[in-house]
Design an enzyme around this catalytic site. Structure first.
Site, PDB file in Angstrom:
ATOM      1  CB  CYS A 132      -0.947  -0.003   1.196  1.00  0.00           C
ATOM      2  SG  CYS A 132      -0.108  -0.228   2.785  1.00  0.00           S
ATOM      3  CG  HIS A 134      -4.410   0.786   4.080  1.00  0.00           C
ATOM      4  ND1 HIS A 134      -4.008   0.090   2.947  1.00  0.00           N
ATOM      5  CD2 HIS A 134      -5.371   1.661   3.667  1.00  0.00           C
ATOM      6  CE1 HIS A 134      -4.694   0.522   1.903  1.00  0.00           C
ATOM      7  NE2 HIS A 134      -5.534   1.480   2.314  1.00  0.00           N
ATOM      8  CG  ASN A 170      -8.023   3.388   0.220  1.00  0.00           C
ATOM      9  OD1 ASN A 170      -7.190   2.501   0.039  1.00  0.00           O
ATOM     10  ND2 ASN A 170      -8.657   3.555   1.370  1.00  0.00           N
TER      11      ASN A 170
END
Length: 363
Positions: A14, A119, A134
């Site tokens: 991520c 994250h 995202n």
């Protein structure tokens, strides 16, 4: 929104997706981020060694895993910060009291990096509109100006750490295009997990539907009928068979009449041929032959004559009532009328037809 660069989640990378979505391109790979993390680890090791390489703190540091990356693909905020320094960008903690006292409206910023439980994801302004980039989403999510402050406040309430990205971001196609036009989003993107689950449910529903159709309407390549249609076909075939039997009986009657009237052989044969062509059964062809009818009639008369001669020895013929069977016992060339001969031939032929039908039913 096709011009907007958006990397979707792969493994635990991520941090890589967050940086590339922020910069709008494939600027960093896991190898490059790993190199930055190793540099940070070495710098930390050298600082710890200043206190003595034989110290307990140093030995403990060497035994601990890296705090800047792990095997899953996670990278620390230090790695992300050092990666952005290459582009002259700096991170400032948005949640800090010092920044909040500045009273800067989030709309006036250019981008944010958000982190919660390892994250990372980016919220960036492209053109005149804000987008949630995202990597866990199936695509960019449009955020209105009025909703941006509420969105960031919600993330803070949920425990996110938010960083303001300061500096000039690299030019990108999406930013240039959205400076001229504004986009509208009819349907919000789903989370990747929701899309996968929905796709799996759709495949499962389709599979169940196909199985239900297969059970209710099986198809094996032979055109198999279901039970109701098969019963209907059987009833239809039986009805056609009964009609054919009635037609055969009527044809037989007409054939007998033609024979008794002395029609020529070729005329009667033509009638028989027409009867055969209209019938689905050929088993009565022999019974419709005029030669066979005469042969059976002659045998019948001879049998009756023999029975009559035996009865004359036991009783007086004139004392018994005259019956049709007695009349048939007369010599076919004597007093027997043509009508009696016709009736006898018809009875004999019909009896043959009944015997044939009984035999077919037993089969």
């Amino acid at each position: 929104m096709e011009s907007i660069f958006h990397e979707r989640q792969e493994g635990s990378l991520c941090a890589q997706h967050c940086l590339n979505n922020l910069l709008q391109g494939e600027y960093f790979s896991p190898v490059e981020l790993s190199f930055i993390a190793q540099q940070l680890d070495e710098e930390e090791r050298m600082r710890m060694a200043e206190g003595g390489m034989s110290s307990e703190e140093y030995r403990t540091f060497l035994q601990q895993p890296s705090g800047n990356m792990d095997d899953s693909g996670f990278f620390s905020i230090q790695v992300i910060s050092n990666a952005l320094k290459v582009w002259g960008l700096e991170l400032i903690l948005f949640n800090s009291p010092e920044y909040q006292r500045l009273g800067i409206d989030p709309i006036n910023e250019k981008s944010f990096i958000c982190n919660y439980k390892e994250h990372w994801f980016t919220v960036r302004k492209l053109g005149k509109q804000w987008f949630n980039l995202n990597s866990l989403l199936t695509g960019p999510e449009l955020i209105s100006d009025t909703y941006l402050a509420l969105f960031l406040a919600q993330l803070q309430q949920e425990g996110y750490s938010i960083f303001v990205v300061k500096g000039d971001l690299p030019d990108c196609e999406a930013d240039q295009l959205l400076q001229m036009v504004r986009v509208q989003q009819i349907q919000r993107p789903k989370l990747i997990g929701e899309e996968t689950a929905q796709s799996r449910d759709q495949r499962l529903q389709k599979s169940n539907l196909d199985q239900a159709v297969e059970v209710n309407h099986p198809f094996d390549g032979t055109g198999m009928l279901d039970e109701d249609e098969e019963n209907f076909q059987k009833a239809l075939a039986l009805s056609r068979h009964e009609i054919d039997m009635e037609d055969e009986e009527a044809d037989l009657r007409r054939a007998i009449q033609l024979s008794m009237q002395g029609d020529h052989q070729n005329e009667f044969s033509g009638s028989v041929s027409r009867s055969i062509s209209q019938s689905t059964s050929t088993s009565l062809t022999e019974s419709l032959s005029s030669e066979e009818l005469r042969r059976r009639r002659q045998a019948y008369f001879e049998k009756q004559q023999q029975q009559l001669q035996q009865q004359e020895h036991t009783s007086n013929l004139h004392d018994k009532p005259t019956t049709s069977s007695d009349a048939l016992g007369m010599d076919p060339g004597g007093d027997m009328s043509e009508e009696d001969m016709l009736q006898a031939a018809m009875n004999m032929s019909l009896e043959s037809v009944r015997n044939h039908l009984n035999t077919e039913e037993k089969k």
